[in-house]
Write an enzyme that holds these catalytic residues in place. Structure first.
Site, short mmCIF file in Angstrom:
data_model
loop_
_atom_site.label_atom_id
_atom_site.label_comp_id
_atom_site.label_asym_id
_atom_site.label_seq_id
_atom_site.Cartn_x
_atom_site.Cartn_y
_atom_site.Cartn_z
N ASP A 82 13.89 2.37 10.64
CA ASP A 82 12.87 1.51 11.24
C ASP A 82 11.99 2.42 12.08
O ASP A 82 12.49 3.11 12.99
CB ASP A 82 13.53 0.44 12.10
CG ASP A 82 12.55 -0.59 12.66
OD1 ASP A 82 11.35 -0.25 12.79
OD2 ASP A 82 12.97 -1.71 12.97
N VAL A 83 10.68 2.45 11.80
CA VAL A 83 9.80 3.39 12.50
C VAL A 83 9.74 3.14 14.00
O VAL A 83 9.32 4.02 14.76
CB VAL A 83 8.37 3.36 11.92
CG1 VAL A 83 8.36 3.87 10.49
CG2 VAL A 83 7.74 1.98 12.03
N LYS A 110 -4.20 -0.77 16.12
CA LYS A 110 -4.87 0.03 15.10
C LYS A 110 -5.97 0.90 15.70
O LYS A 110 -6.22 2.02 15.23
CB LYS A 110 -5.42 -0.87 14.00
CG LYS A 110 -4.35 -1.54 13.16
CD LYS A 110 -3.47 -0.54 12.42
CE LYS A 110 -2.55 -1.22 11.42
NZ LYS A 110 -1.72 -0.26 10.65
N TYR A 148 -2.97 -6.75 17.24
CA TYR A 148 -2.98 -5.90 16.04
C TYR A 148 -4.17 -4.94 16.08
O TYR A 148 -4.04 -3.74 15.83
CB TYR A 148 -3.04 -6.79 14.81
CG TYR A 148 -3.17 -6.06 13.49
CD1 TYR A 148 -2.06 -5.46 12.90
CD2 TYR A 148 -4.40 -6.00 12.81
CE1 TYR A 148 -2.17 -4.81 11.68
CE2 TYR A 148 -4.51 -5.36 11.60
CZ TYR A 148 -3.39 -4.77 11.03
OH TYR A 148 -3.51 -4.11 9.82
N ILE A 181 0.83 -1.20 0.00
CA ILE A 181 0.00 0.00 0.00
C ILE A 181 0.86 1.25 0.00
O ILE A 181 0.57 2.22 -0.70
CB ILE A 181 -0.96 -0.01 1.21
CG1 ILE A 181 -2.03 -1.09 1.03
CG2 ILE A 181 -1.62 1.35 1.39
CD1 ILE A 181 -2.91 -1.28 2.25
N THR A 189 -2.12 -7.47 -0.86
CA THR A 189 -0.71 -7.12 -0.64
C THR A 189 0.06 -8.35 -0.16
O THR A 189 -0.52 -9.40 0.12
CB THR A 189 -0.58 -6.03 0.44
OG1 THR A 189 -1.07 -6.55 1.68
CG2 THR A 189 -1.37 -4.78 0.07
N ASN A 227 2.37 5.07 7.08
CA ASN A 227 1.82 3.83 6.55
C ASN A 227 2.47 2.57 7.12
O ASN A 227 1.85 1.50 7.14
CB ASN A 227 1.96 3.83 5.02
CG ASN A 227 1.80 2.45 4.42
OD1 ASN A 227 0.68 1.94 4.28
ND2 ASN A 227 2.91 1.82 4.05
#
Length: 253
Positions: free
Chosen positions: A60-61, A155, A151, A19, A186, A86
């Protein structure tokens, strides 16, 4: 739909594939200068070589200093007008088998990764003529799914952050929104399909059908559909849209 502000500089985390790369490419086609940020240099360089971005920075975020350094390097070339947060990852397990390490990793990548990127751009983007912050969340940030509690929690946190920050910045020229894709075609979903096959013995077609059934349209969302929504939010015509979590999911939510 009105276009992007003139000569915008957009930065996309996790922009080397999936994405993120599709969003980066859409922004390039719309006339923006685009910098992609991610962990893997080869994927980033491939995006630049393919014309899906102009510049790449490795970070690396999860690592705040690395994110700040990468974004500072990008901003030194041109001030950043648009941030697309993202980068993300998915992990699945029954709640009773979801240990602290899984919850920490989901929160570190999917939530703190967004926090780190926003922290790095915010002081300067507030001074831009038309600032845009878009977090790529998930329908898992709007509802629950079995076996992805960590997860989903991460989010949901992203959506809460977007709604709160939008109110803080409502008096500025910056909007803050989230897009929430359903199951999207994806590599990440391909991995989920592999896991379903391994754990259940189902065929690939059966595993794909198991994910597609969540979408009332009976299919996976395409990355291009997500990118189109992001592009609209980044346009000048979306200046009154802020604090929203927009589902791109065929009516699932």
């Amino acid at each position: 739909m009105s276009g992007l502000p003139h000569s915008s500089h957009a930065l996309v985390t996790g922009g080397g594939r999936g994405i993120g790369r599709e969003i980066a490419a859409a922004l390039v086609r719309a006339g923006a200068t685009v910098t992609v940020v991610g962990r893997h240099r080869p994927a980033l360089d491939a995006a630049v070589a393919a014309g899906a971005a102009h510049f790449a920075e490795v970070a690396d975020v999860v690592e705040q200093p690395a994110v700040h350094s990468a974004i500072a390097a990008a901003a030194a070339r041109q001030p950043i007008d648009i941030l697309i947060a993202n980068a993300g990852t998915a992990g699945s397990a029954p709640f009773e088998k979801s240990d602290d390490a899984l919850f920490r990793r989901m929160m570190d990548v999917n939530f703190m990764g967004v926090v780190h990127a926003i922290q790095a751009v915010l002081p300067d983007i507030k001074d831009r003529p038309c600032g845009r912050i878009v977090a790529v969340a998930s329908t898992a940030g709007l509802k629950g799914y079995s076996y992805v509690s960590a997860y989903s929690a991460a989010k949901h946190a992203v959506v809460g952050l977007v709604r709160s920050l939008a109110l803080e910045l409502a008096s500025t020229r910056v909007t803050v929104n989230a897009v929430c894709p359903g199951f999207t075609d994806t590599d990440l979903v391909a991995t989920s399909i592999d896991n379903i096959m391994k754990k259940t013995g189902r065929s690939r077609e059966q595993a794909l059908a198991d994910l597609s059934r969540h979408n009332p349209q009976g299919r996976l969302v395409t990355p291009a559909e997500v990118a189109d929504t992001v592009l609209w939010l980044c346009g000048e015509g979306a200046s009154a849209i802020t604090g929203q979590a927009i589902a791109v999911a065929g009516g699932e939510v």
